[in-house]
Write a protein that holds these residues in place. Structure first.
Motif, PDB file in Angstrom:
ATOM      1  N   LEU A 181       0.822  -1.209   0.000  1.00 17.11           N
ATOM      2  CA  LEU A 181       0.000   0.000   0.000  1.00 17.11           C
ATOM      3  C   LEU A 181       0.857   1.261   0.000  1.00 17.11           C
ATOM      4  O   LEU A 181       0.501   2.250  -0.646  1.00 17.11           O
ATOM      5  N   ASP A 182       1.993   1.229   0.701  1.00 18.64           N
ATOM      6  CA  ASP A 182       2.921   2.365   0.650  1.00 18.64           C
ATOM      7  C   ASP A 182       3.418   2.602  -0.774  1.00 18.64           C
ATOM      8  O   ASP A 182       3.465   3.740  -1.241  1.00 18.64           O
ATOM      9  N   SER A 183       3.783   1.533  -1.477  1.00 21.73           N
ATOM     10  CA  SER A 183       4.267   1.703  -2.856  1.00 21.73           C
ATOM     11  C   SER A 183       3.130   2.166  -3.770  1.00 21.73           C
ATOM     12  O   SER A 183       3.357   2.952  -4.695  1.00 21.73           O
ATOM     13  N   THR A 184       1.901   1.741  -3.499  1.00 19.79           N
ATOM     14  CA  THR A 184       0.742   2.191  -4.284  1.00 19.79           C
ATOM     15  C   THR A 184       0.522   3.688  -4.071  1.00 19.79           C
ATOM     16  O   THR A 184       0.297   4.434  -5.026  1.00 19.79           O
ATOM     17  N   VAL A 185       0.624   4.148  -2.836  1.00 21.86           N
ATOM     18  CA  VAL A 185       0.458   5.580  -2.544  1.00 21.86           C
ATOM     19  C   VAL A 185       1.610   6.380  -3.147  1.00 21.86           C
ATOM     20  O   VAL A 185       1.397   7.490  -3.661  1.00 21.86           O
ATOM     21  N   ASP A 186       2.817   5.828  -3.133  1.00 23.08           N
ATOM     22  CA  ASP A 186       3.959   6.515  -3.763  1.00 23.08           C
ATOM     23  C   ASP A 186       3.714   6.698  -5.264  1.00 23.08           C
ATOM     24  O   ASP A 186       3.997   7.763  -5.820  1.00 23.08           O
ATOM     25  N   ARG A 187       3.175   5.651  -5.926  1.00 25.29           N
ATOM     26  CA  ARG A 187       2.851   5.771  -7.356  1.00 25.29           C
ATOM     27  C   ARG A 187       1.752   6.804  -7.566  1.00 25.29           C
ATOM     28  O   ARG A 187       1.782   7.574  -8.514  1.00 25.29           O
ATOM     29  N   PHE A 188       0.763   6.807  -6.667  1.00 29.64           N
ATOM     30  CA  PHE A 188      -0.309   7.804  -6.741  1.00 29.64           C
ATOM     31  C   PHE A 188       0.286   9.209  -6.679  1.00 29.64           C
ATOM     32  O   PHE A 188      -0.016  10.064  -7.503  1.00 29.64           O
ATOM     33  N   SER A 189       1.152   9.435  -5.690  1.00 27.52           N
ATOM     34  CA  SER A 189       1.772  10.746  -5.503  1.00 27.52           C
ATOM     35  C   SER A 189       2.545  11.168  -6.746  1.00 27.52           C
ATOM     36  O   SER A 189       2.414  12.297  -7.228  1.00 27.52           O
ATOM     37  N   SER A 190       3.349  10.260  -7.278  1.00 34.38           N
ATOM     38  CA  SER A 190       4.133  10.566  -8.493  1.00 34.38           C
ATOM     39  C   SER A 190       3.233  10.882  -9.671  1.00 34.38           C
ATOM     40  O   SER A 190       3.469  11.845 -10.396  1.00 34.38           O
ATOM     41  N   ASP A 191       2.202  10.054  -9.868  1.00 37.64           N
ATOM     42  CA  ASP A 191       1.297  10.267 -10.998  1.00 37.64           C
ATOM     43  C   ASP A 191       0.552  11.590 -10.893  1.00 37.64           C
ATOM     44  O   ASP A 191       0.378  12.293 -11.887  1.00 37.64           O
ATOM     45  N   VAL A 192       0.101  11.924  -9.692  1.00 42.89           N
ATOM     46  CA  VAL A 192      -0.620  13.190  -9.514  1.00 42.89           C
ATOM     47  C   VAL A 192       0.308  14.365  -9.792  1.00 42.89           C
ATOM     48  O   VAL A 192      -0.066  15.313 -10.481  1.00 42.89           O
ATOM     49  N   LYS A 193       1.533  14.304  -9.310  1.00 45.18           N
ATOM     50  CA  LYS A 193       2.486  15.395  -9.539  1.00 45.18           C
ATOM     51  C   LYS A 193       2.797  15.555 -11.022  1.00 45.18           C
ATOM     52  O   LYS A 193       2.877  16.673 -11.526  1.00 45.18           O
ATOM     53  N   VAL A 194       2.953  14.455 -11.746  1.00 44.34           N
ATOM     54  CA  VAL A 194       3.200  14.525 -13.183  1.00 44.34           C
ATOM     55  C   VAL A 194       1.980  15.102 -13.899  1.00 44.34           C
ATOM     56  O   VAL A 194       2.116  15.947 -14.787  1.00 44.34           O
ATOM     57  N   THR A 195       0.795  14.667 -13.493  1.00 43.37           N
ATOM     58  CA  THR A 195      -0.435  15.174 -14.120  1.00 43.37           C
ATOM     59  C   THR A 195      -0.587  16.668 -13.883  1.00 43.37           C
ATOM     60  O   THR A 195      -0.915  17.427 -14.793  1.00 43.37           O
ATOM     61  N   VAL A 196      -0.335  17.102 -12.658  1.00 45.06           N
ATOM     62  CA  VAL A 196      -0.502  18.515 -12.297  1.00 45.06           C
ATOM     63  C   VAL A 196       0.558  19.368 -12.982  1.00 45.06           C
ATOM     64  O   VAL A 196       0.245  20.424 -13.527  1.00 45.06           O
TER      65      VAL A 196
END
Length: 173
Positions: A152-167
């Motif tokens: 779940l930590d790695s899933t949230v890390d991917r979420f964080s990275s993806d959101v930052k790239v999208t933004v």
């Protein structure tokens, strides 16, 4: 004599392992995991849109995954699963999946990612001439809980990275 020694040793190991498992099973199951993600200089709407794109990229069919979306409140809820990491003896059996409900709540500059209804799903398996039925169980053992937290930590890390790239955009294509 040698066989008797081996039988005694095997029985001792099994009984000790069984006691450890029973002690761990007395602890409450892990049913929820939550993490806050900081996304500086980002509006709630931008994080919400990044979260929608993350759902679309992270799950095979985001239309069947998403259960609720409300842009005004900044909330998205979906169902998901991921391959459960294993260690030790758990790696010898059938690969298992962690099933969950994931909720993303967006605010200006941050998001809260919550995983609920955590369950381990083991699919039907045929191994060494034995039929092993499909099963779904709670996370009871310490090893399962630790493996789930890593996943779940790695899933949230991917979420964080993806959101930052999208933004921030990805102009390097």
């Amino acid at each position: 004599m040698k066989n008797m020694f081996l039988a005694t040793a095997a029985a001792s190991i099994l009984s000790l392992t069984g006691c450890a498992t029973i002690e761990q099973a007395k602890k409450p199951p892990m049913t929820q995991y939550e993490k806050i993600v900081e996304v500086p200089n980002t509006s709630k709407d931008e994080i919400y849109e990044g979260a929608r794109q993350w759902f679309a990229k992270s799950f095979r069919d985001s239309n069947s995954v998403l259960r609720y979306q409300d842009k005004e409140s900044g909330s998205i809820i979906g169902k998901g699963n991921a391959k459960m990491p294993c260690s030790g003896m758990a790696c010898l059996g059938t690969p298992r999946n962690l099933q969950f409900t994931v909720k993303v709540d967006a605010k200006d500059n941050r998001a809260r990612v919550t995983f609920d209804d955590l369950m381990i799903h083991t699919p039907y398996n045929y191994n060494s001439g034995m039929s092993i039925p499909e099963s779904t169980s709670k996370l009871l053992l310490d090893e399962e809980k630790e493996n789930a937290k890593k996943l779940l930590d790695s899933t949230v890390d991917r979420f964080s990275s993806d959101v930052k790239v999208t933004v921030n955009g990805n102009d390097n294509w």
